[in-house]
Write an enzyme that holds these catalytic residues in place. Structure first.
Site, mmCIF file in Angstrom:
data_model
loop_
_atom_site.group_PDB
_atom_site.id
_atom_site.type_symbol
_atom_site.label_atom_id
_atom_site.label_comp_id
_atom_site.label_asym_id
_atom_site.label_seq_id
_atom_site.Cartn_x
_atom_site.Cartn_y
_atom_site.Cartn_z
ATOM 1 N N VAL A 68 -21.731 1.553 17.392
ATOM 2 C CA VAL A 68 -20.610 0.601 17.467
ATOM 3 C C VAL A 68 -20.252 -0.002 16.116
ATOM 4 O O VAL A 68 -19.143 -0.490 15.920
ATOM 5 C CB VAL A 68 -20.886 -0.540 18.488
ATOM 6 N N ASN A 94 -21.387 -4.820 24.523
ATOM 7 C CA ASN A 94 -22.721 -5.287 24.913
ATOM 8 C C ASN A 94 -23.817 -4.884 23.920
ATOM 9 O O ASN A 94 -24.840 -5.549 23.835
ATOM 10 C CB ASN A 94 -23.022 -4.717 26.310
ATOM 11 N N TYR A 164 -29.556 -12.984 14.486
ATOM 12 C CA TYR A 164 -29.131 -12.756 15.875
ATOM 13 C C TYR A 164 -28.336 -13.954 16.390
ATOM 14 O O TYR A 164 -27.258 -13.791 16.966
ATOM 15 C CB TYR A 164 -30.371 -12.506 16.745
#
Ligand SMILES: NC(=O)c1ccc[n+]([C@@H]2O[C@H](COP(=O)([O-])OP(=O)(O)OC[C@H]3O[C@@H](n4cnc5c(N)ncnc54)[C@H](O)[C@@H]3O)[C@@H](O)[C@H]2O)c1
Length: 258
Positions: A68, A94, A164
């Site tokens: 991605v 996702n 993250y």
């Protein structure tokens, strides 16, 4: 009996494992044609591939190997999906990765990689999907729907994984921006922010310090299951959620309410 996603074409990135796997199998069970976009067909947690589960149950799915974080691969994924299935109704961004490092322990390379997959990957998926959706006629009021995976750790701090947490805060922000900018074009864009959901390889998922922190923070007397998140995604992908746009639906057993 009709299903809420009958006739819809959906792409789910990171759909070979965990939450993405549950979203893809639920979408197929609810009538969607599903394109699984991942680096691999092997589930992180082991077991049957997503495609195997869907086709065995009589659903329709295909796999397109996709990183991605690479624009040209997302571009090819969506071009190919539209060539095969005629349109793109739902794009689920996702796929994500982790570094498990705080500020001082995070190398430049780790920072770049987490942001490349989680945030640039989401940017690529949103941008290419919106390009496609703008060319489509609306169906039941919407031209298309985007669902981005955030996290409760894009809202409250993420102990031990600075890149993250930053990437997930970005996921919530980009959702709002797209929802506002493309509402006039009838594109629906929402975020789902899960709390602690049991996924992943046994070793990683069972890190005692992380589990203890999650246990203390989760009022509901169990951790989440991938299906808990998939149920929310089915709703947001369906025509029942059209006036809901720019929202961040938390699926966290009450973590953020505490
Ligand atoms: N599990 C949780 O507790 C939790 C909590 C909050 C948010 N989330 C979010 O939910 C989503 C799914 O989490 P999960 O626990 O199921 O993850 P996971 O690690 O179990 O699965 C991630 C999947 O993404 C794929 N992937 C990784 N990098 C990729 C890339 N560059 N291109 C394409 N695919 C790639 C992997 O191969 C894997 O199949 C993520 O966005 C995550 O941030 C998870």
């Amino acid at each position: 009996m009709p299903h809420p996603l009958d006739g819809k074409v959906a792409i789910v990135t990171g759909a070979s494992s965990g939450i993405g796997r549950a979203i893809a199998t639920s979408f197929a069970a609810e009538g969607a044609t599903v394109v699984i976009a991942d680096l691999t067909t092997e589930p992180v947690e082991g077991g049957e591939s997503t495609m195997g589960i869907i086709t065995r149950a009589g659903g329709t799915a295909s796999f397109v190997k996709t990183d991605v974080g690479r624009w040209e691969e997302i571009d090819a994924l969506i071009t190919q999906t539209v060539e095969r299935h005629g349109r793109l109704d739902v794009m689920v961004n996702n796929a994500a990765t982790y570094s498990g490092t705080g500020l001082l322990e995070t190398s430049g390379a780790q920072w770049d990689e987490v942001l490349r997959v989680n945030l640039t990957g989401m940017f690529n998926g949103c941008k290419r999907a919106v390009q496609q959706m703008l060319t489509q006629e609306p169906r039941n009021e919407a031209r298309g729907r985007l669902i981005n995976l955030g996290s409760q750790q894009g809202i409250v701090t993420c102990p031990g994984d600075t890149p993250y947490g930053v990437s997930k805060a970005g996921a919530i922000y980009i959702t709002r921006q797209i929802a506002v900018d493309y509402a006039k074009d009838l594109i629906v864009c929402n975020c789902i922010s899960p709390g602690k959901i049991v996924t992943g390889a046994a070793g990683l998922a069972q890190d005692p310090a992380r589990l203890e922190n999650a246990r203390r923070r989760t009022p509901w007397p169990r951790f989440g299951r991938p299906e808990d998140v998939a149920n929310a995604a089915v709703f947001l992908a369906s025509d029942r959620a059209t006036f809901i746009t720019g929202s961040n639906l938390v699926v966290d057993g009450g973590w953020l309410a505490g």
